[in-house]
Design an enzyme around this catalytic site. Sequence first.
Site, PDB file in Angstrom:
ATOM      1  CG  HIS A 141      -5.564   5.197   4.801  1.00  0.00           C
ATOM      2  ND1 HIS A 141      -4.914   4.757   3.680  1.00  0.00           N
ATOM      3  CD2 HIS A 141      -4.619   5.780   5.580  1.00  0.00           C
ATOM      4  CE1 HIS A 141      -3.625   5.072   3.778  1.00  0.00           C
ATOM      5  NE2 HIS A 141      -3.422   5.683   4.915  1.00  0.00           N
ATOM      6  CG  ASP A 152      -1.771   1.237   1.353  1.00  0.00           C
ATOM      7  OD1 ASP A 152      -2.402   1.599   0.345  1.00  0.00           O
ATOM      8  OD2 ASP A 152      -1.837   1.868   2.430  1.00  0.00           O
ATOM      9  CB  SER A 153       0.184   4.802  -0.534  1.00  0.00           C
ATOM     10  OG  SER A 153      -0.970   4.865   0.275  1.00  0.00           O
ATOM     11  CB  CYS A 184      -3.049   0.701  -2.445  1.00  0.00           C
ATOM     12  SG  CYS A 184      -3.124   2.449  -2.869  1.00  0.00           S
ATOM     13  CB  CYS A 189      -9.619   4.794   0.590  1.00  0.00           C
ATOM     14  SG  CYS A 189      -8.020   5.261   1.291  1.00  0.00           S
ATOM     15  CD  GLU A 231      -1.056   7.833   6.598  1.00  0.00           C
ATOM     16  OE1 GLU A 231       0.000   8.439   6.759  1.00  0.00           O
ATOM     17  OE2 GLU A 231      -1.185   6.850   5.836  1.00  0.00           O
TER      18      GLU A 231
HETATM   19  N1  DGL Z   1      -4.777   3.483   0.946  1.00  0.00           N
HETATM   20  C1  DGL Z   1      -4.840   4.167  -0.307  1.00  0.00           C
HETATM   21  C2  DGL Z   1      -6.014   3.639  -1.128  1.00  0.00           C
HETATM   22  O1  DGL Z   1      -6.571   2.603  -0.805  1.00  0.00           O
HETATM   23  C3  DGL Z   1      -5.028   5.656  -0.192  1.00  0.00           C
HETATM   24  C4  DGL Z   1      -3.991   6.442   0.477  1.00  0.00           C
HETATM   25  C5  DGL Z   1      -3.246   7.354  -0.440  1.00  0.00           C
HETATM   26  O2  DGL Z   1      -3.796   8.339  -0.962  1.00  0.00           O
HETATM   27  O3  DGL Z   1      -2.080   7.045  -0.626  1.00  0.00           O
HETATM   28  O4  DGL Z   1      -6.371   4.227  -2.108  1.00  0.00           O
END
Ligand code: DGL
Length: 278
Positions: A193, A17-18, A80, A191, A159
């Site tokens: 997150h 993931d990012s 992600c 997403c 975060e």
């Molecule tokens: N976790 C990333 C997603 O599922 C989003 C976070 C980011 O913008 O890097 O898209």
Amino acid sequence: MVDWKHTDKNAPIGVFDSGVGGLTVVREIMRQIPNEKIIYFGDTARVPYGSKSKETVTRFSKQIVRFLNTFQVKTIVVACNTASAYALDELERESDIPIIGVVKPGTRAASEVTRNGRVGVIATEATIGSGIYSQYIAELNRDVTVYGKACPLFVPLVEEGLWVDPVTDEIAKRYLTELIDLNIDTLILGCTHYPLIRSTLARIMGEGVTLVNPAYETAMELRKLLSERGLLGDHAPALGENQYQFYVSDMADKFKNFANSIIKYGILSAKTIHIEEY
Ligand code: DGL
């Protein structure tokens, strides 16, 4: 053509993931397929992906895939949505191991759950802009309409650990009112997150709206894929064997503390690596 019979079924699964969002997917994989070893990479130096271009996210994703392949992973999960939306097709074309994303599993669940055919998706600007959720859902069921809403402030709020907080409430109300007014009955957390602020989202959307967490569906799909190819791990890793390994591109200690607040397994270490070298 890959000969799956000769792939090591006890090889690790790569997940990326990012940043920390993919941990919500890792948590589900740990729950649903506990015998598996996992190598996780979080691109903490280059987060967020959601406000970057397709070219950049694809380049980052390819570097990460090259890094994960150094562990001879048997499959890769793109945990992600942004990378799944922008890079998955290209990653799949270039890979000789299976790579799965989080978007398709979420759309399948949502199109089964909705009763009134009105599905909302909240995600990064990139994921919403790509139109991928509407495209996949249209392939599954033409009678379902998808309403997308980019929620760029949710990633920094998550975060910062503001999972239950008046500030998150206020921002969530601003983002979600539009979807409530559209009378959706299903909301995809598009997403990785967002499951961490699920209770806030559920309260604001109200009881009539079902929240779909693609992390859960993705772990189910992964299990199915490994099982079909005879690649499910067939024994629990030995004591002392490092079953779960975490790598990041920056701030390993911060990542470790965050990960330990999400995953009850007890993550002992996270290592920083130079992802630009891959
Ligand atoms: N976790 C990333 C997603 O599922 C989003 C976070 C980011 O913008 O890097 O898209």
